[in-house]
Design an enzyme around this catalytic site. Structure first.
Site, PDB file in Angstrom:
ATOM      1  N   ASP A  10      46.817  39.644  29.785  1.00 51.38           N
ATOM      2  CA  ASP A  10      46.367  40.079  28.463  1.00 51.38           C
ATOM      3  C   ASP A  10      46.672  38.987  27.437  1.00 51.38           C
ATOM      4  O   ASP A  10      47.354  38.023  27.743  1.00 51.38           O
ATOM      5  CB  ASP A  10      47.048  41.413  28.086  1.00 51.38           C
ATOM      6  CG  ASP A  10      48.571  41.289  27.976  1.00 51.38           C
ATOM      7  OD1 ASP A  10      49.302  41.965  28.740  1.00 51.38           O
ATOM      8  OD2 ASP A  10      49.043  40.493  27.122  1.00 51.38           O
ATOM      9  N   HIS A  62      49.013  33.479  35.809  1.00 48.64           N
ATOM     10  CA  HIS A  62      48.087  34.283  36.609  1.00 48.64           C
ATOM     11  C   HIS A  62      46.721  34.385  35.950  1.00 48.64           C
ATOM     12  O   HIS A  62      45.922  35.250  36.313  1.00 48.64           O
ATOM     13  CB  HIS A  62      48.654  35.691  36.835  1.00 48.64           C
ATOM     14  CG  HIS A  62      49.845  35.697  37.741  1.00 48.64           C
ATOM     15  ND1 HIS A  62      50.693  36.758  37.839  1.00 48.64           N
ATOM     16  CD2 HIS A  62      50.321  34.755  38.597  1.00 48.64           C
ATOM     17  CE1 HIS A  62      51.653  36.481  38.718  1.00 48.64           C
ATOM     18  NE2 HIS A  62      51.453  35.279  39.190  1.00 48.64           N
ATOM     19  N   GLY A 112      60.594  42.406  31.566  1.00 49.22           N
ATOM     20  CA  GLY A 112      59.563  43.353  31.985  1.00 49.22           C
ATOM     21  C   GLY A 112      58.843  42.973  33.259  1.00 49.22           C
ATOM     22  O   GLY A 112      57.619  43.126  33.351  1.00 49.22           O
TER      23      GLY A 112
END
Ligand code: BV8
Length: 226
Positions: free
Chosen positions: A90, A105, A171
């Protein structure tokens, strides 16, 4: 001090973007092999485009959260040299003001031609027959790194891990390699290592802050920049 930060899906969880391996995570709704491998794309490109089109829409309708903004503050404070590496595809780090985000990624808002390697930005839905803007081949795919593909910017990331003083994983479940091995490389280079996660993955970090990103990350950044 040189700090390398690695974020995973958990930093965007409180922005409403799903994680992968939590209870209702993406990998509980889709088989990873069908939507995040080159073989899956070759088998059923329409399914893969549907998967990423849905995530792209979700991404565009979400907003950065206090953790993204805190990391942007840390970078802009110039109190330390900060390298921000993300496993996420994102653009919430960028929308929070972070610069030079290392997307190992790839990016949901990027497209790649499987034929000629051309790259371009996309915001709308992608379809199987979308022609490449460079070679016109109907070979467009999301510009993301699937399982079995080499992550991007690895040389740069390795060099930064070998020279950092502090490594923070925020996270991430520490399940996917080579990202999951970054903590070991940082430790071998003599860095202090810290994990920020409400459900710590237990990857041998020197310190753990067990809490959600939207509160733990701003507090951590305050401790670094005052
Ligand atoms: C490769 C695509 C080689 C885009 C993804 C050993 C060494 C090297 C490779 C391997 C190895 N062992 C196995 C492999 C192969 C494989 C792998 O690691 N498999 C795993 C399943 C075992 N790795 C690869 O294939 C990699 N490529 O190695 O290539 C090569 C060599 C030469 C030539 C060619 C190739 C490629 C890996 C990349 C795959 N693509 N994504 C997309 O669709 O998004 S990975 C996918 O997982 C996402 O990118 C995601 O970011 C990533 C990691 O997941 P996390 O971010 O950690 O998310 P997860 O849901 O797991 O965890 C969420 C965490 O958040 C949890 O801990 C939770 O507690 C926490 N959380 C929840 N709420 C909050 C929170 N934290 C804070 N606040 C909250 N509120």
């Amino acid at each position: 001090m040189k700090i390398v930060v690695l974020t995973g899906a958990g930093v965007s969880a409180e922005s409403g973007l799903g994680t992968f391996r939590d209870e209702d995570g993406l990998w509980t709704q889709y088989a990873l092999e069908d939507v995040a491998t080159p073989e899956g794309f070759a088998r059923d490109p329409a399914l893969v485009h549907d998967f990423y089109n849905a995530r792209r829409q979700n991404c565009l309708s979400s907003a950065p959260n206090p953790a993204h903004f805190a990391l942007a503050t840390l970078q802009k404070s110039k109190a330390h040299e900060v390298v921000l590496v993300t496993q996420n595809v994102d653009d919430l780090h960028e929308r929070a003001g972070s610069l030079d985000v290392v997307h190992m990624h790839g990016r949901l808002l990027g497209a790649l031609c499987a034929d000629c390697d051309a790259r371009w930005d996309v915001a709308a839905a992608m379809a199987v027959d979308d022609p490449c803007p460079s070679c016109a081949a109907p070979a467009s795919r999301p510009d993301v790194v699937w399982f079995g593909e080499m992550p991007y910017h690895m040389d740069e990331i390795m060099a930064d891990l070998e020279t950092c003083d502090l490594f923070a994983a925020i996270g991430t479940s520490g399940t996917v390699y080579p990202a999951a091995g970054f903590v070991d490389l940082a430790r071998q280079a003599g860095a202090h290592t810290i994990e920020i996660n409400p459900d710590p993955a237990g990857g041998g970090f020197d310190a753990v802050i067990a809490g959600p990103a939207t509160t733990a990350v701003p507090d951590w950044v305050k401790s670094l920049v005052g």
